[in-house]
Motif scaffolding. Structure first.
Motif, PDB file in Angstrom:
ATOM      1  N   SER A   7       0.849  -1.183   0.000  1.00 15.60           N
ATOM      2  CA  SER A   7       0.000   0.000   0.000  1.00 15.60           C
ATOM      3  C   SER A   7       0.888   1.237   0.000  1.00 15.60           C
ATOM      4  O   SER A   7       1.897   1.281   0.712  1.00 15.60           O
ATOM      5  CB  SER A   7      -0.894   0.024   1.256  1.00 15.60           C
ATOM      6  N   PRO A   8       0.540   2.205  -0.804  1.00 15.24           N
ATOM      7  CA  PRO A   8       1.353   3.421  -0.827  1.00 15.24           C
ATOM      8  C   PRO A   8       1.320   4.125   0.519  1.00 15.24           C
ATOM      9  O   PRO A   8       0.286   4.213   1.173  1.00 15.24           O
ATOM     10  CB  PRO A   8       0.672   4.260  -1.911  1.00 15.24           C
ATOM     11  N   SER A   9       2.471   4.587   0.952  1.00 16.06           N
ATOM     12  CA  SER A   9       2.545   5.294   2.229  1.00 16.06           C
ATOM     13  C   SER A   9       1.980   6.687   2.064  1.00 16.06           C
ATOM     14  O   SER A   9       2.350   7.397   1.123  1.00 16.06           O
ATOM     15  CB  SER A   9       4.006   5.375   2.701  1.00 16.06           C
ATOM     16  N   PRO A  10       1.061   7.066   2.945  1.00 21.53           N
ATOM     17  CA  PRO A  10       0.507   8.423   2.830  1.00 21.53           C
ATOM     18  C   PRO A  10       1.591   9.465   3.073  1.00 21.53           C
ATOM     19  O   PRO A  10       2.453   9.295   3.933  1.00 21.53           O
ATOM     20  CB  PRO A  10      -0.563   8.461   3.925  1.00 21.53           C
ATOM     21  N   SER A  11       1.575  10.508   2.275  1.00 23.47           N
ATOM     22  CA  SER A  11       2.571  11.559   2.461  1.00 23.47           C
ATOM     23  C   SER A  11       2.264  12.337   3.731  1.00 23.47           C
ATOM     24  O   SER A  11       1.103  12.507   4.099  1.00 23.47           O
ATOM     25  CB  SER A  11       2.556  12.501   1.249  1.00 23.47           C
ATOM     26  N   PRO A  12       3.283  12.789   4.426  1.00 21.25           N
ATOM     27  CA  PRO A  12       3.045  13.530   5.673  1.00 21.25           C
ATOM     28  C   PRO A  12       2.320  14.829   5.376  1.00 21.25           C
ATOM     29  O   PRO A  12       2.516  15.439   4.318  1.00 21.25           O
ATOM     30  CB  PRO A  12       4.467  13.780   6.194  1.00 21.25           C
ATOM     31  N   PRO A  13       1.443  15.275   6.265  1.00 17.56           N
ATOM     32  CA  PRO A  13       0.705  16.518   6.030  1.00 17.56           C
ATOM     33  C   PRO A  13       1.649  17.710   6.032  1.00 17.56           C
ATOM     34  O   PRO A  13       2.721  17.664   6.656  1.00 17.56           O
ATOM     35  CB  PRO A  13      -0.260  16.578   7.218  1.00 17.56           C
ATOM     36  N   PRO A  14       1.292  18.770   5.343  1.00  9.77           N
ATOM     37  CA  PRO A  14       2.147  19.966   5.354  1.00  9.77           C
ATOM     38  C   PRO A  14       2.258  20.521   6.769  1.00  9.77           C
ATOM     39  O   PRO A  14       1.274  20.619   7.485  1.00  9.77           O
ATOM     40  CB  PRO A  14       1.401  20.938   4.436  1.00  9.77           C
ATOM     41  N   GLY A  15       3.468  20.833   7.169  1.00  7.56           N
ATOM     42  CA  GLY A  15       3.690  21.349   8.505  1.00  7.56           C
ATOM     43  C   GLY A  15       4.007  20.289   9.534  1.00  7.56           C
ATOM     44  O   GLY A  15       4.245  20.600  10.704  1.00  7.56           O
ATOM     45  N   ALA A  16       4.022  19.009   9.118  1.00 13.75           N
ATOM     46  CA  ALA A  16       4.305  17.936  10.072  1.00 13.75           C
ATOM     47  C   ALA A  16       5.732  18.025  10.609  1.00 13.75           C
ATOM     48  O   ALA A  16       6.038  17.494  11.675  1.00 13.75           O
ATOM     49  CB  ALA A  16       4.072  16.578   9.416  1.00 13.75           C
ATOM     50  N   ASP A  17       6.609  18.700   9.855  1.00 16.46           N
ATOM     51  CA  ASP A  17       7.992  18.824  10.284  1.00 16.46           C
ATOM     52  C   ASP A  17       8.226  20.008  11.214  1.00 16.46           C
ATOM     53  O   ASP A  17       9.324  20.199  11.720  1.00 16.46           O
ATOM     54  CB  ASP A  17       8.904  18.974   9.062  1.00 16.46           C
ATOM     55  N   ILE A  18       7.182  20.806  11.468  1.00 16.27           N
ATOM     56  CA  ILE A  18       7.318  21.953  12.368  1.00 16.27           C
ATOM     57  C   ILE A  18       7.150  21.465  13.801  1.00 16.27           C
ATOM     58  O   ILE A  18       6.077  21.020  14.194  1.00 16.27           O
ATOM     59  CB  ILE A  18       6.272  23.036  12.049  1.00 16.27           C
ATOM     60  N   THR A  19       8.209  21.536  14.571  1.00 20.43           N
ATOM     61  CA  THR A  19       8.164  21.053  15.949  1.00 20.43           C
ATOM     62  C   THR A  19       8.427  22.146  16.975  1.00 20.43           C
ATOM     63  O   THR A  19       8.316  21.909  18.169  1.00 20.43           O
ATOM     64  CB  THR A  19       9.199  19.929  16.152  1.00 20.43           C
ATOM     65  N   GLY A  20       8.769  23.335  16.509  1.00 18.68           N
ATOM     66  CA  GLY A  20       9.021  24.439  17.427  1.00 18.68           C
ATOM     67  C   GLY A  20      10.475  24.479  17.854  1.00 18.68           C
ATOM     68  O   GLY A  20      11.255  23.578  17.545  1.00 18.68           O
ATOM     69  N   PRO A  21      10.829  25.536  18.544  1.00 15.90           N
ATOM     70  CA  PRO A  21       9.953  26.637  18.951  1.00 15.90           C
ATOM     71  C   PRO A  21       9.596  27.550  17.794  1.00 15.90           C
ATOM     72  O   PRO A  21      10.287  27.587  16.779  1.00 15.90           O
ATOM     73  CB  PRO A  21      10.794  27.362  19.997  1.00 15.90           C
ATOM     74  N   LEU A  22       8.479  28.283  17.961  1.00 16.27           N
ATOM     75  CA  LEU A  22       8.025  29.250  16.979  1.00 16.27           C
ATOM     76  C   LEU A  22       7.867  30.613  17.631  1.00 16.27           C
ATOM     77  O   LEU A  22       7.475  30.710  18.804  1.00 16.27           O
ATOM     78  CB  LEU A  22       6.677  28.830  16.387  1.00 16.27           C
ATOM     79  N   ASN A  23       8.152  31.655  16.866  1.00 17.33           N
ATOM     80  CA  ASN A  23       7.953  33.029  17.334  1.00 17.33           C
ATOM     81  C   ASN A  23       7.223  33.797  16.242  1.00 17.33           C
ATOM     82  O   ASN A  23       7.719  33.914  15.121  1.00 17.33           O
ATOM     83  CB  ASN A  23       9.294  33.691  17.639  1.00 17.33           C
ATOM     84  N   LEU A  24       6.029  34.270  16.569  1.00 15.14           N
ATOM     85  CA  LEU A  24       5.164  34.939  15.608  1.00 15.14           C
ATOM     86  C   LEU A  24       4.950  36.382  16.048  1.00 15.14           C
ATOM     87  O   LEU A  24       4.694  36.651  17.224  1.00 15.14           O
ATOM     88  CB  LEU A  24       3.834  34.201  15.507  1.00 15.14           C
ATOM     89  N   LEU A  25       5.055  37.306  15.117  1.00 20.02           N
ATOM     90  CA  LEU A  25       5.034  38.732  15.426  1.00 20.02           C
ATOM     91  C   LEU A  25       3.783  39.390  14.855  1.00 20.02           C
ATOM     92  O   LEU A  25       3.484  39.256  13.668  1.00 20.02           O
ATOM     93  CB  LEU A  25       6.284  39.397  14.838  1.00 20.02           C
ATOM     94  N   LEU A  26       3.034  40.104  15.693  1.00 17.61           N
ATOM     95  CA  LEU A  26       1.872  40.867  15.257  1.00 17.61           C
ATOM     96  C   LEU A  26       2.133  42.338  15.520  1.00 17.61           C
ATOM     97  O   LEU A  26       2.454  42.737  16.639  1.00 17.61           O
ATOM     98  CB  LEU A  26       0.606  40.430  15.994  1.00 17.61           C
ATOM     99  N   VAL A  27       1.993  43.142  14.480  1.00 15.89           N
ATOM    100  CA  VAL A  27       2.257  44.576  14.576  1.00 15.89           C
ATOM    101  C   VAL A  27       0.991  45.340  14.214  1.00 15.89           C
ATOM    102  O   VAL A  27       0.429  45.143  13.137  1.00 15.89           O
ATOM    103  CB  VAL A  27       3.396  44.997  13.625  1.00 15.89           C
ATOM    104  N   GLY A  28       0.543  46.188  15.119  1.00 14.39           N
ATOM    105  CA  GLY A  28      -0.571  47.076  14.841  1.00 14.39           C
ATOM    106  C   GLY A  28      -0.020  48.446  14.499  1.00 14.39           C
ATOM    107  O   GLY A  28       0.768  49.008  15.270  1.00 14.39           O
ATOM    108  N   ILE A  29      -0.391  48.974  13.334  1.00 12.01           N
ATOM    109  CA  ILE A  29       0.193  50.237  12.904  1.00 12.01           C
ATOM    110  C   ILE A  29      -0.859  51.340  12.818  1.00 12.01           C
ATOM    111  O   ILE A  29      -2.030  51.095  12.527  1.00 12.01           O
ATOM    112  CB  ILE A  29       0.916  50.112  11.549  1.00 12.01           C
ATOM    113  N   ASP A  30      -0.404  52.547  13.094  1.00 14.46           N
ATOM    114  CA  ASP A  30      -1.220  53.748  12.983  1.00 14.46           C
ATOM    115  C   ASP A  30      -0.918  54.365  11.625  1.00 14.46           C
ATOM    116  O   ASP A  30       0.187  54.860  11.394  1.00 14.46           O
ATOM    117  CB  ASP A  30      -0.857  54.719  14.107  1.00 14.46           C
TER     118      ASP A  30
END
Length: 383
Positions: A70-93
């Motif tokens: 049986s064909p092996s299902p391909s890993p879902p996108p993002g399965a290799d993301i294990t962290g840490p992650l840093n996400l930046l939100l900027v509110g501008i005037d």
């Protein structure tokens, strides 16, 4: 990085709504509430497709001694993301009423997700934090020591297009400064203009917030109209909107107005806390309304975002959706960092984090943030 590219490869001006079924609603990118909306949309499709995946049944025919593979299902996108992650939100005037106005970073929030991706921490940096801003060739900026908010405005300058600032370019410089100051690698982020934020809140039916202190607005009248400019720099005249302590339902303009006030006891640090509370309330509203299962409501919310959101990231939002699929609202901790004014006498230069605030960043990088917050419980914003 291409700030103008949408999470699905399209323009930020024309988001495409994706549909599908999913077993449970996922909180994605926790504190970055506008990215939450878009990511949930993407996760609806990708998780729905993954749930429907089955191995094809064997076809009838002549028996064979060779084992079927049986064909092996391909890993879902993002399965290799294990962290840490840093996400930046900027509110501008943006002050669109002023021709050529350079955007200032009024709100700078960071979502840190440690390795394992099971919890997250949202904190703000003061807009007036005194930092080193490096030379930035695209804007013709030579560098200097000034307030963090100026990194966005200085970086947005386009030498051959005077009075036509580029917020995407400004984000590039600001994110570099934030990374240098905190020691954290920025993996993705968003620029959110305040001009359309009220439309986002209204599209969700408003939000419920526990107003923790009396807030008198400098900018709005009780009917929502803007107060008239008054004498002096930044002065206004006319009746003022007042937010009294207690559980309060806020519509779009009220939520934005409440979260922008900084001339309060505690100054900009109080405003940071109120902005974090608003983000938590919006995330909760998205979850409570089961937004992802209502395609027509999703379209309304995405339409409300319009040009007010610019996303930047080396990975697609769908990939973050898979990676952060197990993150729950209870796993999000809001943190306020203490600071103090910098200057001589009455000459105000800006803000600096206290030793405790700076140590938070050190412990965060070292993976000891839980122990540190247990020792400093006052840094945690109450739920």
């Amino acid at each position: 990085m291409n700030l103008r590219s949408g999470p699905f490869g399209g323009s930020t001006r024309s988001w495409r709504v994706w549909g599908g079924n999913r077993r449970r609603l996922t909180l994605v990118l926790a504190g970055l509430v506008t990215i939450v909306v878009i990511t949930v949309i993407g996760a609806v499709t990708t998780r729905g497709s993954d749930d429907r995946h089955t191995t094809p049944a064997a076809t009838s025919g002549s028996p064979s001694t060779s084992p079927s593979i049986s064909p092996s299902p391909s890993p879902p996108p993002g399965a290799d993301i294990t962290g840490p992650l840093n996400l930046l939100l900027v509110g501008i005037d943006t002050r669109v009423s002023v021709p050529g106005w350079e955007p200032h970073a009024d709100a700078v929030l960071i979502l840190h997700v440690p390795a394992g991706l099971s919890r997250a921490y949202l904190f703000s940096l003061p807009r007036d934090l005194v930092v080193e801003i490096p030379a930035f060739e695209p804007a013709g900026y030579r560098g200097g020591r000034t307030k963090l908010t100026n990194a966005m405005s200085y970086g947005s300058r386009v030498p051959d297009r005077p009075k036509q600032p580029d917020p995407a370019q400004g984000y590039d410089l600001l994110s570099q400064v934030v990374s240098d100051y905190t020691g954290l690698r920025i993996d993705a982020g968003a620029v959110l203009t305040f001009g359309g934020f009220d439309e986002l809140v209204d599209s969700l039916g408003g939000v419920d917030i526990n107003v923790d202190q009396r807030v008198v607005s400098r900018h709005r009248q009780p009917d929502g109209k803007h107060r008239s400019p008054g004498p002096g720099v930044g002065g206004y005249v006319g009746p003022q909107m007042v937010y009294e302590p207690g559980e309060t339902h806020l519509n779009g303009w009220q939520a934005l107005d409440y979260a922008r006030q900084r001339y309060l006891p505690g100054g900009d640090y109080t405003r940071q806390r109120h902005q974090q509370q608003l983000i938590r309330a919006l995330v909760g509203k998205i979850l409570d309304t089961d937004l992802a299962r209502q395609p027509e409501r999703v379209e309304q919310v995405v339409a409300a975002l319009g040009d007010m959101l610019l996303y930047v990231g080396g990975r697609r939002i769908v990939e973050f959706a898979y990676a952060l699929g197990g993150l729950s609202p209870d796993a999000l901790t809001l943190v306020t960092l203490p600071g103090a004014a910098v200057g001589r006498g009455n000459a105000y230069r800006g803000e600096e984090l206290t030793q405790t605030g700076r140590r938070f960043l050190t412990e965060l990088r070292a993976g000891r943030v839980d122990e540190f917050l247990a020792e400093h419980p006052k840094l945690v914003v109450p739920r």
